[in-house]
Design an enzyme around this catalytic site. Structure first.
Site, PDB file in Angstrom:
ATOM      1  N   LYS A 111      59.505  56.067  -4.946  1.00 29.65           N
ATOM      2  CA  LYS A 111      60.886  55.908  -4.767  1.00 29.65           C
ATOM      3  C   LYS A 111      61.700  55.381  -6.357  1.00 29.65           C
ATOM      4  O   LYS A 111      62.835  55.762  -6.443  1.00 29.65           O
ATOM      5  CB  LYS A 111      61.300  54.728  -3.801  1.00 29.65           C
ATOM      6  CG  LYS A 111      60.702  55.344  -2.389  1.00 29.65           C
ATOM      7  CD  LYS A 111      61.484  54.426  -1.303  1.00 29.65           C
ATOM      8  CE  LYS A 111      61.197  54.971   0.049  1.00 29.65           C
ATOM      9  NZ  LYS A 111      61.771  53.984   1.136  1.00 29.65           N
ATOM     10  N   LYS A 193      55.087  64.774   2.667  1.00 29.16           N
ATOM     11  CA  LYS A 193      55.176  64.314   4.159  1.00 29.16           C
ATOM     12  C   LYS A 193      56.816  64.633   4.455  1.00 29.16           C
ATOM     13  O   LYS A 193      57.619  64.579   3.485  1.00 29.16           O
ATOM     14  CB  LYS A 193      54.940  63.036   4.089  1.00 29.16           C
ATOM     15  CG  LYS A 193      55.745  61.789   3.356  1.00 29.16           C
ATOM     16  CD  LYS A 193      55.746  60.430   3.826  1.00 29.16           C
ATOM     17  CE  LYS A 193      56.724  59.855   3.151  1.00 29.16           C
ATOM     18  NZ  LYS A 193      57.555  58.616   3.979  1.00 29.16           N
ATOM     19  N   LYS A 196      62.891  61.480   5.678  1.00 34.89           N
ATOM     20  CA  LYS A 196      64.466  61.591   5.720  1.00 34.89           C
ATOM     21  C   LYS A 196      65.117  61.484   4.503  1.00 34.89           C
ATOM     22  O   LYS A 196      66.168  62.023   4.475  1.00 34.89           O
ATOM     23  CB  LYS A 196      64.928  60.467   6.815  1.00 34.89           C
ATOM     24  CG  LYS A 196      64.521  58.844   6.597  1.00 34.89           C
ATOM     25  CD  LYS A 196      64.473  57.997   7.727  1.00 34.89           C
ATOM     26  CE  LYS A 196      63.884  56.587   7.367  1.00 34.89           C
ATOM     27  NZ  LYS A 196      63.674  56.144   8.702  1.00 34.89           N
TER      28      LYS A 196
HETATM   29  P1  TYM Z   1      59.823  54.058   7.859  1.00 36.19           P
HETATM   30  O1  TYM Z   1      60.986  53.764   8.531  1.00 36.19           O
HETATM   31  O2  TYM Z   1      59.980  54.831   6.629  1.00 36.19           O
HETATM   32  O3  TYM Z   1      58.933  54.892   8.844  1.00 36.19           O
HETATM   33  C1  TYM Z   1      58.675  54.647  10.360  1.00 36.19           C
HETATM   34  C2  TYM Z   1      57.522  54.761  10.881  1.00 36.19           C
HETATM   35  O4  TYM Z   1      57.331  56.469  10.944  1.00 36.19           O
HETATM   36  C3  TYM Z   1      56.044  56.604  10.020  1.00 36.19           C
HETATM   37  N1  TYM Z   1      56.486  57.901   9.454  1.00 36.19           N
HETATM   38  C4  TYM Z   1      55.511  59.177   9.600  1.00 36.19           C
HETATM   39  N2  TYM Z   1      54.408  59.202  10.331  1.00 36.19           N
HETATM   40  C5  TYM Z   1      53.981  60.553  10.221  1.00 36.19           C
HETATM   41  N3  TYM Z   1      54.463  61.484   9.510  1.00 36.19           N
HETATM   42  C6  TYM Z   1      55.547  61.213   8.622  1.00 36.19           C
HETATM   43  N4  TYM Z   1      55.989  62.291   7.893  1.00 36.19           N
HETATM   44  C7  TYM Z   1      55.999  59.967   8.654  1.00 36.19           C
HETATM   45  N5  TYM Z   1      57.111  59.474   8.241  1.00 36.19           N
HETATM   46  C8  TYM Z   1      57.285  58.196   8.534  1.00 36.19           C
HETATM   47  C9  TYM Z   1      55.894  55.407   9.026  1.00 36.19           C
HETATM   48  O5  TYM Z   1      54.689  55.430   8.597  1.00 36.19           O
HETATM   49  C10 TYM Z   1      56.364  54.130   9.992  1.00 36.19           C
HETATM   50  O6  TYM Z   1      54.998  53.900  10.732  1.00 36.19           O
HETATM   51  N6  TYM Z   1      58.032  49.692   6.060  1.00 36.19           N
HETATM   52  C11 TYM Z   1      58.176  50.563   6.947  1.00 36.19           C
HETATM   53  C12 TYM Z   1      58.741  50.028   8.299  1.00 36.19           C
HETATM   54  C13 TYM Z   1      58.282  48.454   8.664  1.00 36.19           C
HETATM   55  C14 TYM Z   1      57.145  48.037   9.197  1.00 36.19           C
HETATM   56  C15 TYM Z   1      57.134  46.868   9.403  1.00 36.19           C
HETATM   57  C16 TYM Z   1      56.127  49.069   9.883  1.00 36.19           C
HETATM   58  C17 TYM Z   1      59.028  47.148   8.149  1.00 36.19           C
HETATM   59  N7  TYM Z   1      58.211  46.364   8.606  1.00 36.19           N
HETATM   60  C18 TYM Z   1      56.088  46.112  10.182  1.00 36.19           C
HETATM   61  C19 TYM Z   1      55.074  48.444  10.549  1.00 36.19           C
HETATM   62  C20 TYM Z   1      55.111  47.053  10.779  1.00 36.19           C
HETATM   63  C21 TYM Z   1      59.002  51.751   6.805  1.00 36.19           C
HETATM   64  O7  TYM Z   1      59.790  51.771   6.006  1.00 36.19           O
HETATM   65  O8  TYM Z   1      58.933  52.933   7.917  1.00 36.19           O
END
Ligand code: TYM
Length: 327
Positions: A111, A193, A196
């Site tokens: 990023k 991957k 968004k």
């Molecule tokens: P975020 O919002 O980017 O994504 C949310 C969840 O979706 C999963 N994900 C995917 N899984 C499979 N294939 C993909 N292409 C894909 N893109 C996204 C992510 O792995 C995630 O599980 N930092 C985290 C949010 C967070 C969090 C937490 C998660 C904050 N605190 C505590 C677990 C526990 C994030 O930005 O996810």
């Protein structure tokens, strides 16, 4: 019964990768475990957000959770910014984490490269807030997509370090990543991957895409010149589509391969678009119904956040005592 916890950023639209990698496993975990699931709005502001859009995205994410089957009677569903203990613990953990540990985080590096000069300190520190999210609630298991594995591992390291230096305080969590579906790839570039923040909307299927849009995206998805429908890791494009098909249509890879013997990618993609329509249209109807009742959504988040604050405060009382600031 184990304690599960996961969260999603309310930044832009949620996509099929979020559903497959995180929401579906969380919904499943509710049956036999304790689940905490929340909207991480303070993570979202690590890149600039417009206030009106952020507000709407928090509501959208909540409606999506509920429509996907998160049950607020079973699961603690809440909003991160309503529980100030998350940012408090993040500060304390900041005073135990090394710069070099955060500099190693691949998501930050990717990023930061994309944002050049405009990288905010919050983006650098984001994994520490995530560690606080996890450690506050004695979490055993964190169901996430593959891209979050390194962040959960940091949370483990910080828990182990804190326990060593200040006495047993935190449960050491473990990431749970789906073998199939833990990394759904971009439709336009199956080497990256699904995301968004991808440059093109052709990269992802939004959970809110209409029938025509998702059909076009699937029909133009990148494959290869072999023309054989198969789960074959040396062919990432078709393998990604077979993975998605298998999850939304609940069919095995073997069955899908058999069904398309002697047929081309065109037939397969048409059926995949239809399977996705069958899966997404009823979901969208539910999401819209929830969004028509904004007050209800806010009430659910507020009620969950009150309970989360009580639980998080109990943990923080112990943490403050351990580090010596509680007199
Ligand atoms: P975020 O919002 O980017 O994504 C949310 C969840 O979706 C999963 N994900 C995917 N899984 C499979 N294939 C993909 N292409 C894909 N893109 C996204 C992510 O792995 C995630 O599980 N930092 C985290 C949010 C967070 C969090 C937490 C998660 C904050 N605190 C505590 C677990 C526990 C994030 O930005 O996810």
């Amino acid at each position: 019964m184990s304690k599960f916890l996961t969260a999603i950023q309310p930044s832009g639209l949620l996509h099929l990768g979020n559903y497959i990698g995180a929401i579906e496993p969380a919904v499943e975990s509710q049956q036999e475990n304790e689940l905490r699931m929340f909207v991480v709005d303070y993570h979202a502001i690590t890149v600039p957000q417009k206030p009106d859009e952020l507000r709407q995205n928090i509501l959208n994410a909540t409606a999506i959770y509920l429509a996907c089957g998160i049950d607020p009677n079973k699961t603690l569903l809440f909003q991160q910014s309503q529980v100030p203990q998350h940012t408090e613990l993040a500060w304390l953990l900041n005073c135990t984490v090394r710069m070099s540990e955060l500099e190693r985080m691949t998501q930050y590096k990717d990023k930061a490269k994309a944002r050049g000069e405009n990288v905010l300190v919050g983006l650098f520190d984001y994994p520490v807030l995530m560690a606080a999210d996890i450690l506050l609630y004695d979490t055993d298991v964190v169901p996430v997509g593959e891209d979050q594995k390194q962040h959960v591992e940091l949370a483990r390291d910080l828990a182990i370090r804190f326990n060593r230096d200040f006495g047993e305080t935190f449960v050491v969590p473990e990431p749970r990543i789906k073998k199939v579906g833990g990394r759904i790839m971009g439709l336009d570039d199956p080497m990256k991957k699904m995301s968004k923040s991808a440059g093109s909307a052709k990269n992802y299927i939004s959970l809110l895409d209409d029938e025509e849009t998702l059909r076009k995206k699937i029909m133009s998805a990148s494959t290869d010149s072999e023309g054989k429908v198969a789960f074959d890791e040396s062919r990432p494009g078709i393998t990604n589509l077979v993975t998605i098909f298998s999850i939304v249509a609940k069919k095995s890879f073997e069955q899908i391969e058999l069904d398309y013997v002697g047929k081309g990618y065109g037939d397969f993609k048409k059926d995949l678009a239809e399977a996705l329509t069958l899966f997404l249209m009823p979901l969208q109807t539910k999401i819209k119904t929830y969004l028509e009742h904004e007050d209800e959504l806010i009430k659910i988040l507020n009620a969950g956040s009150i309970r989360a604050r009580e639980e998080a405060e109990r943990k923080m009382e112990i943490v403050r005592k351990r580090i010596g600031v509680k007199l």
